[in-house]
Design a protein around this motif. Structure first.
Motif, PDB file in Angstrom:
ATOM      1  N   CYS A 187       0.857  -1.192   0.000  1.00  0.00           N
ATOM      2  CA  CYS A 187       0.000   0.000   0.000  1.00  0.00           C
ATOM      3  C   CYS A 187       0.890   1.238   0.000  1.00  0.00           C
ATOM      4  O   CYS A 187       1.733   1.410   0.889  1.00  0.00           O
ATOM      5  CB  CYS A 187      -0.917   0.004   1.220  1.00  0.00           C
ATOM      6  SG  CYS A 187      -2.022   1.435   1.293  1.00  0.00           S
ATOM      7  N   ILE A 188       0.685   2.083  -0.988  1.00  0.00           N
ATOM      8  CA  ILE A 188       1.435   3.333  -1.114  1.00  0.00           C
ATOM      9  C   ILE A 188       0.660   4.452  -0.432  1.00  0.00           C
ATOM     10  O   ILE A 188      -0.534   4.631  -0.674  1.00  0.00           O
ATOM     11  CB  ILE A 188       1.660   3.684  -2.595  1.00  0.00           C
ATOM     12  CG1 ILE A 188       2.431   2.565  -3.309  1.00  0.00           C
ATOM     13  CG2 ILE A 188       2.409   5.003  -2.722  1.00  0.00           C
ATOM     14  CD1 ILE A 188       2.534   2.770  -4.812  1.00  0.00           C
ATOM     15  N   CYS A 189       1.351   5.192   0.446  1.00  0.00           N
ATOM     16  CA  CYS A 189       0.727   6.309   1.151  1.00  0.00           C
ATOM     17  C   CYS A 189       1.588   7.560   0.975  1.00  0.00           C
ATOM     18  O   CYS A 189       2.807   7.519   1.187  1.00  0.00           O
ATOM     19  CB  CYS A 189       0.583   6.009   2.641  1.00  0.00           C
ATOM     20  SG  CYS A 189      -0.514   4.636   3.036  1.00  0.00           S
ATOM     21  N   GLY A 190       0.974   8.642   0.588  1.00  0.00           N
ATOM     22  CA  GLY A 190       1.704   9.891   0.413  1.00  0.00           C
ATOM     23  C   GLY A 190       0.735  11.024   0.145  1.00  0.00           C
ATOM     24  O   GLY A 190      -0.472  10.924   0.417  1.00  0.00           O
ATOM     25  N   SER A 191       1.240  12.095  -0.416  1.00  0.00           N
ATOM     26  CA  SER A 191       0.411  13.240  -0.772  1.00  0.00           C
ATOM     27  C   SER A 191       0.036  13.159  -2.245  1.00  0.00           C
ATOM     28  O   SER A 191       0.622  12.395  -3.019  1.00  0.00           O
ATOM     29  CB  SER A 191       1.179  14.538  -0.516  1.00  0.00           C
ATOM     30  OG  SER A 191       2.311  14.611  -1.376  1.00  0.00           O
ATOM     31  N   ASP A 192      -0.942  13.960  -2.659  1.00  0.00           N
ATOM     32  CA  ASP A 192      -1.315  13.981  -4.076  1.00  0.00           C
ATOM     33  C   ASP A 192      -0.122  14.371  -4.952  1.00  0.00           C
ATOM     34  O   ASP A 192       0.062  13.841  -6.050  1.00  0.00           O
ATOM     35  CB  ASP A 192      -2.474  14.951  -4.292  1.00  0.00           C
ATOM     36  CG  ASP A 192      -3.771  14.464  -3.679  1.00  0.00           C
ATOM     37  OD1 ASP A 192      -3.862  13.254  -3.376  1.00  0.00           O
ATOM     38  OD2 ASP A 192      -4.692  15.283  -3.486  1.00  0.00           O
ATOM     39  N   ARG A 193       0.684  15.277  -4.434  1.00  0.00           N
ATOM     40  CA  ARG A 193       1.850  15.711  -5.209  1.00  0.00           C
ATOM     41  C   ARG A 193       2.848  14.570  -5.368  1.00  0.00           C
ATOM     42  O   ARG A 193       3.381  14.351  -6.468  1.00  0.00           O
ATOM     43  CB  ARG A 193       2.501  16.904  -4.517  1.00  0.00           C
ATOM     44  CG  ARG A 193       3.736  17.422  -5.254  1.00  0.00           C
ATOM     45  CD  ARG A 193       4.275  18.660  -4.575  1.00  0.00           C
ATOM     46  NE  ARG A 193       5.477  19.162  -5.241  1.00  0.00           N
ATOM     47  CZ  ARG A 193       6.132  20.256  -4.888  1.00  0.00           C
ATOM     48  NH1 ARG A 193       5.691  20.994  -3.855  1.00  0.00           N
ATOM     49  NH2 ARG A 193       7.206  20.635  -5.542  1.00  0.00           N
ATOM     50  N   SER A 194       3.118  13.855  -4.267  1.00  0.00           N
ATOM     51  CA  SER A 194       4.076  12.752  -4.363  1.00  0.00           C
ATOM     52  C   SER A 194       3.544  11.633  -5.241  1.00  0.00           C
ATOM     53  O   SER A 194       4.316  10.945  -5.919  1.00  0.00           O
ATOM     54  CB  SER A 194       4.414  12.220  -2.966  1.00  0.00           C
ATOM     55  OG  SER A 194       3.275  11.658  -2.345  1.00  0.00           O
ATOM     56  N   TYR A 195       2.220  11.467  -5.251  1.00  0.00           N
ATOM     57  CA  TYR A 195       1.643  10.457  -6.146  1.00  0.00           C
ATOM     58  C   TYR A 195       1.917  10.822  -7.604  1.00  0.00           C
ATOM     59  O   TYR A 195       2.296   9.963  -8.411  1.00  0.00           O
ATOM     60  CB  TYR A 195       0.141  10.348  -5.913  1.00  0.00           C
ATOM     61  CG  TYR A 195      -0.252   9.694  -4.598  1.00  0.00           C
ATOM     62  CD1 TYR A 195       0.655   8.949  -3.870  1.00  0.00           C
ATOM     63  CD2 TYR A 195      -1.542   9.845  -4.092  1.00  0.00           C
ATOM     64  CE1 TYR A 195       0.293   8.355  -2.667  1.00  0.00           C
ATOM     65  CE2 TYR A 195      -1.913   9.258  -2.887  1.00  0.00           C
ATOM     66  CZ  TYR A 195      -0.990   8.517  -2.178  1.00  0.00           C
ATOM     67  OH  TYR A 195      -1.360   7.929  -0.997  1.00  0.00           O
ATOM     68  N   ALA A 196       1.693  12.069  -7.942  1.00  0.00           N
ATOM     69  CA  ALA A 196       1.902  12.509  -9.319  1.00  0.00           C
ATOM     70  C   ALA A 196       3.343  12.299  -9.755  1.00  0.00           C
ATOM     71  O   ALA A 196       3.630  11.977 -10.918  1.00  0.00           O
ATOM     72  CB  ALA A 196       1.502  13.964  -9.468  1.00  0.00           C
TER      73      ALA A 196
END
Length: 570
Positions: free
Chosen positions: A505-514
């Motif tokens: 499971c990947i967890c981060g911010s919308d920016r880090s996802y992009a």
């Protein structure tokens, strides 16, 4: 001194909050706020966000007078603290019964105690002081005879005959002449309309009330046919309803039930005898086997609602009821919950505390109307027995149950300690097994059971199931979504871990996802991960299989995770 605020002012302020949350647009008018914030019950009753004097509701009348919405009594009085006993060991039941009566219980509910054991179970009980309600299903006649044969002429309580309720639970045809047989020789009331069977199957509040009313009418017909007057027949019935942790719904349900029964009494031309005798029992369906201590909170709210709603007798289920036979400590807490509300919180010192609340009165009226429609539906089908046997009752409840299960799966109806905020390190009390409840008729549900089955499977696994956590960026960027994912997976007994796993499971911010989600997913695949989740709203991230977000089907997520981790149910 601040300027007065009217309803339109409130709507404008609420609209500002809705716009900030994204639930309303800049062109949304203030008058749309009511609809945006309204909810709907399983009965189709609309619950508005705010009630005012402009919301219509018929007059509730006066306490002690028809339509008895405000109660059958003209003065405040403590409700009857009724303790339930279902231990088949007569000696153990007798000890528990005497302990309860010595420490606050005022009546007894004996569920499934063998007729031959009633004398031993009630040895030492002053039957002229403590009312006894029997609950013996197919053995009702034998149990009634055994109870009435006990020493002492001045007994009180109810023989608990409920042939239609038994048919609903077991599918076994009701004994059509049971009530007529009992009433010929019993000095105490003979019939209990136990509507909790419908609640336990997943029914909505109005369905529970509608089926209870239809059952009560069926019993009135039998008793009048046996030679009783309509007024005397009304005095033979007691009604049992479930009290849930939905405080306002429980209050309104009990008030609406009295209004419905008063209407029945009016139709048979004895309106002054239309005061319903109500026994409220905290909901079985809401009780959890996991984190059972939270049940203390659920039953306290339900007991408060039952008292405020005007129940004549209340049973609080011990917090460990899902684990087996309650022990002495659990029974004591159940008793003391009622004693505290009666004696210290003074709930019983006010008649109809919710009366006059615009919300309570409107909800009472809406539930009463919805329940009356259910009652009429049953009557058009030929009465309660015909409705049960045709499948009308089970089909209607099944549709409600499915909606309820969908809400639970998506955590729109969260269950604290189970689907939300589970404790994977909990140590539950161990209790002796309880008798298996009767079955064969309407299904019996516990709201938490789907999630609890997953927890049981996880606990039984050779290795505790775990999902690999991949956090992107600094803690400030990923901590909220890590907490969300940790809580969700834990509801299925699955931990988040830094150790290798077939599921990640990947967890981060919308920016880090992009910037990093696709590359991270590709790297995980190369390391042997077969399923990649991402905590956040669905997006177009290469290599990500599925998403975790508020409102997702949490149960489906957990079931899929168990399958991916090859967790086998016991």
């Amino acid at each position: 001194m601040s300027a007065p605020v009217d309803l339109q002012d409130w709507r404008r302020l609420a609209l500002g909050v809705l716009r900030k949350s994204g639930l309303a647009g800049e062109d949304t008018p203030p008058d749309a706020v009511d609809e945006l914030l309204s909810t709907e019950t399983y009965d189709g009753v609309r619950v508005a966000p705010l009630y005012t004097a402009a919301d219509p509701a018929p007059p509730a009348g006066q306490p002690g007078r028809a339509p008895f919405v405000r109660g059958a009594s003209t003065a405040p009085r403590p409700w009857d603290v009724r303790q339930r006993h279902a231990d088949p060991d007569a000696k153990a039941t007798r000890a528990a019964v005497l302990d309860d009566l010595e420490h606050g219980a005022t009546s007894l509910w004996l569920a499934g105690i063998a007729p031959a054991d009633l004398a031993e179970a009630l040895d030492g009980v002053h039957l002229n002081l403590a009312a006894v309600v029997l609950d013996n299903g197919a053995d009702t006649l034998e149990a009634a005879r055994a109870f009435l044969a006990l020493p002492g002429e001045e007994k009180s309580g109810n023989l608990g005959a409920d042939p239609l309720g038994w048919e609903a639970r077991t599918g076994q045809r009701a004994d059509a002449g049971l009530l007529a047989t009992l009433v010929r020789s019993s000095p105490i009331p003979v019939a209990t309309v136990d509507a909790t069977v419908y609640h336990d199957a997943g029914a909505a509040d109005a369905e529970e009330l509608g089926y209870a009313t239809a059952t009560g009418v069926a019993y009135l017909r039998e008793l009048v046919a046996a030679g009783l007057s309509a007024g005397m027949a009304l005095g033979q019935l007691e009604f049992r309803f479930a009290a849930s942790a939905d405080q306002w719904a429980t209050i309104a349900k009990l008030r609406a039930a009295r209004r419905l029964w008063a209407r029945v009494a009016q139709v048979i031309d004895v309106p002054h005898r239309g005061g319903m005798r109500q026994h409220a029992v905290t909901s079985d369906a809401m009780m959890t086997a996991r984190d059972p201590w939270v049940n203390l909170l659920r039953t306290t709210v339900a007991c408060f609602a039952a008292g405020v709603g005007g129940a004549d007798a209340v049973t609080v289920q011990p917090f460990d009821a899902r684990l087996g036979l309650p022990d002495g400590f659990a029974r004591r807490i159940a008793r003391n919950t009622q004693s505290l509300l009666i004696e210290e919180s003074s709930v019983a010192r006010v008649l109809d505390p919710a009366g006059g609340s615009w919300y309570a009165e409107s909800l009472t009226d809406a539930i009463a109307h919805a329940a009356w429609e259910v009652f009429n539906e049953v009557e058009r089908a030929g009465g309660m027995a015909a409705a049960l046997r045709s499948g009308q009752v089970s089909d209607r409840i099944a549709a409600t149950r499915q909606r309820r299960l969908d809400d639970i799966a998506h955590r729109r109806q969260p269950i604290t300690g189970v689907s939300e905020f589970p404790d994977l390190s909990e140590r539950r009390p161990v209790r002796a097994p309880a008798p298996v409840p009767p079955s064969g008729g309407l299904p019996r549900m516990w709201y938490s059971e789907s999630f609890e089955r997953l927890r049981d499977a996880a606990d039984a696994a050779a290795q505790p199931p775990a999902v690999r956590l991949v956090a992107l960026g600094p803690p400030a960027a990923h901590s909220a979504r890590v907490a969300f994912a940790t809580n969700l997976f834990a509801a299925g007994g699955v931990r988040l871990s830094a150790e290798p796993s077939a599921v990640a499971c990947i967890c981060g911010s919308d920016r880090s996802y992009a910037e990093e989600a696709a590359a991270t997913a590709e790297r995980l695949r190369a390391e042997g991960v077969t399923k990649v989740w991402l905590a956040g709203r669905p997006g177009d991230y290469a290599g990500v299989d599925a998403y975790l977000y508020t409102g997702c089907d949490a149960l489906a997520v957990l079931q899929q995770t168990h399958a991916d981790l090859k967790v086998v149910a016991p």
